[in-house]
Design a protein around this motif. Structure first.
Motif, PDB file in Angstrom:
ATOM      1  N   ALA A   1      33.722  48.552  36.684  1.00 27.52           N
ATOM      2  CA  ALA A   1      33.225  48.853  35.333  1.00 27.52           C
ATOM      3  C   ALA A   1      33.211  47.610  34.444  1.00 27.52           C
ATOM      4  O   ALA A   1      32.189  47.332  33.796  1.00 27.52           O
ATOM      5  CB  ALA A   1      34.040  49.978  34.709  1.00 27.52           C
ATOM      6  N   PRO A   2      34.292  46.820  34.402  1.00 28.42           N
ATOM      7  CA  PRO A   2      34.195  45.573  33.635  1.00 28.42           C
ATOM      8  C   PRO A   2      33.184  44.583  34.225  1.00 28.42           C
ATOM      9  O   PRO A   2      32.574  43.811  33.489  1.00 28.42           O
ATOM     10  CB  PRO A   2      35.607  44.990  33.692  1.00 28.42           C
ATOM     11  N   CYS A   3      32.995  44.622  35.545  1.00 24.30           N
ATOM     12  CA  CYS A   3      32.002  43.737  36.161  1.00 24.30           C
ATOM     13  C   CYS A   3      30.597  44.060  35.650  1.00 24.30           C
ATOM     14  O   CYS A   3      29.809  43.147  35.380  1.00 24.30           O
ATOM     15  CB  CYS A   3      32.041  43.854  37.681  1.00 24.30           C
ATOM     16  N   VAL A   4      30.291  45.335  35.515  1.00 22.86           N
ATOM     17  CA  VAL A   4      28.982  45.729  34.989  1.00 22.86           C
ATOM     18  C   VAL A   4      28.842  45.265  33.543  1.00 22.86           C
ATOM     19  O   VAL A   4      27.796  44.735  33.140  1.00 22.86           O
ATOM     20  CB  VAL A   4      28.785  47.259  35.118  1.00 22.86           C
ATOM     21  N   LEU A   5      29.899  45.450  32.758  1.00 19.64           N
ATOM     22  CA  LEU A   5      29.874  45.003  31.371  1.00 19.64           C
ATOM     23  C   LEU A   5      29.701  43.489  31.277  1.00 19.64           C
ATOM     24  O   LEU A   5      28.861  42.997  30.512  1.00 19.64           O
ATOM     25  CB  LEU A   5      31.159  45.427  30.654  1.00 19.64           C
TER      26      LEU A   5
ATOM     27  N   ARG B   1      39.871  54.874  42.052  1.00 21.14           N
ATOM     28  CA  ARG B   1      40.105  54.484  40.664  1.00 21.14           C
ATOM     29  C   ARG B   1      40.288  52.970  40.560  1.00 21.14           C
ATOM     30  O   ARG B   1      39.894  52.362  39.561  1.00 21.14           O
ATOM     31  CB  ARG B   1      41.323  55.203  40.119  1.00 21.14           C
TER      32      ARG B   1
ATOM     33  N   LEU C   1      36.790  51.584  40.648  1.00 25.02           N
ATOM     34  CA  LEU C   1      36.115  51.884  39.392  1.00 25.02           C
ATOM     35  C   LEU C   1      36.637  51.007  38.261  1.00 25.02           C
ATOM     36  O   LEU C   1      35.862  50.506  37.442  1.00 25.02           O
ATOM     37  CB  LEU C   1      36.291  53.362  39.041  1.00 25.02           C
ATOM     38  N   GLY C   2      37.938  50.803  38.234  1.00 21.08           N
ATOM     39  CA  GLY C   2      38.539  49.980  37.188  1.00 21.08           C
ATOM     40  C   GLY C   2      38.189  48.513  37.286  1.00 21.08           C
ATOM     41  O   GLY C   2      38.312  47.774  36.303  1.00 21.08           O
TER      42      GLY C   2
END
Length: 100
Positions: free
Chosen positions: A82-86, A75, A78-79
């Motif tokens: 996920a913002p890195c992809v955004l 987690r 993932l946390g």
């Protein structure tokens, strides 16, 4: 002599994974957030870069706090990712828009 009880290997690997997520993932997230802010802020280029660089410290701090506040190392990864992809998507879009 007392024998020292050692921590299990799974615990050590989980802590190592969290440290890597905090250090590597946090750096990646902070740098991508800085790029996004530099590209998307509606100010002069110099002001946008300064604001982006200064805010990268906050993003890095948030990533480190997140990694050690999560229940699992997965987690935490993932946390951070996920913002890195955004941010990478926004940075790519900003680069295409700002390109002459």
């Amino acid at each position: 002599m007392k024998s020292k009880t050692s921590l299990p290997v799974s615990y050590r690997l989980a802590v190592t994974s969290r440290v890597l997520a905090a250090v590597v993932g946090g750096y990646l997230m902070a740098s991508l957030a800085s790029i996004c802010l530099a590209l998307w802020l509606p100010t002069s280029r110099a002001d946008a870069v300064i604001v982006g660089m200064m805010s990268s410290f906050v993003f890095y701090l948030l990533a480190v706090l997140w990694c050690f506040a999560c229940r699992t190392a997965g987690r935490a990864w993932l946390g951070v990712m996920a913002p890195c992809v955004l941010f990478a998507t926004l940075a790519g879009a900003g680069w295409w828009v700002a390109r002459p």
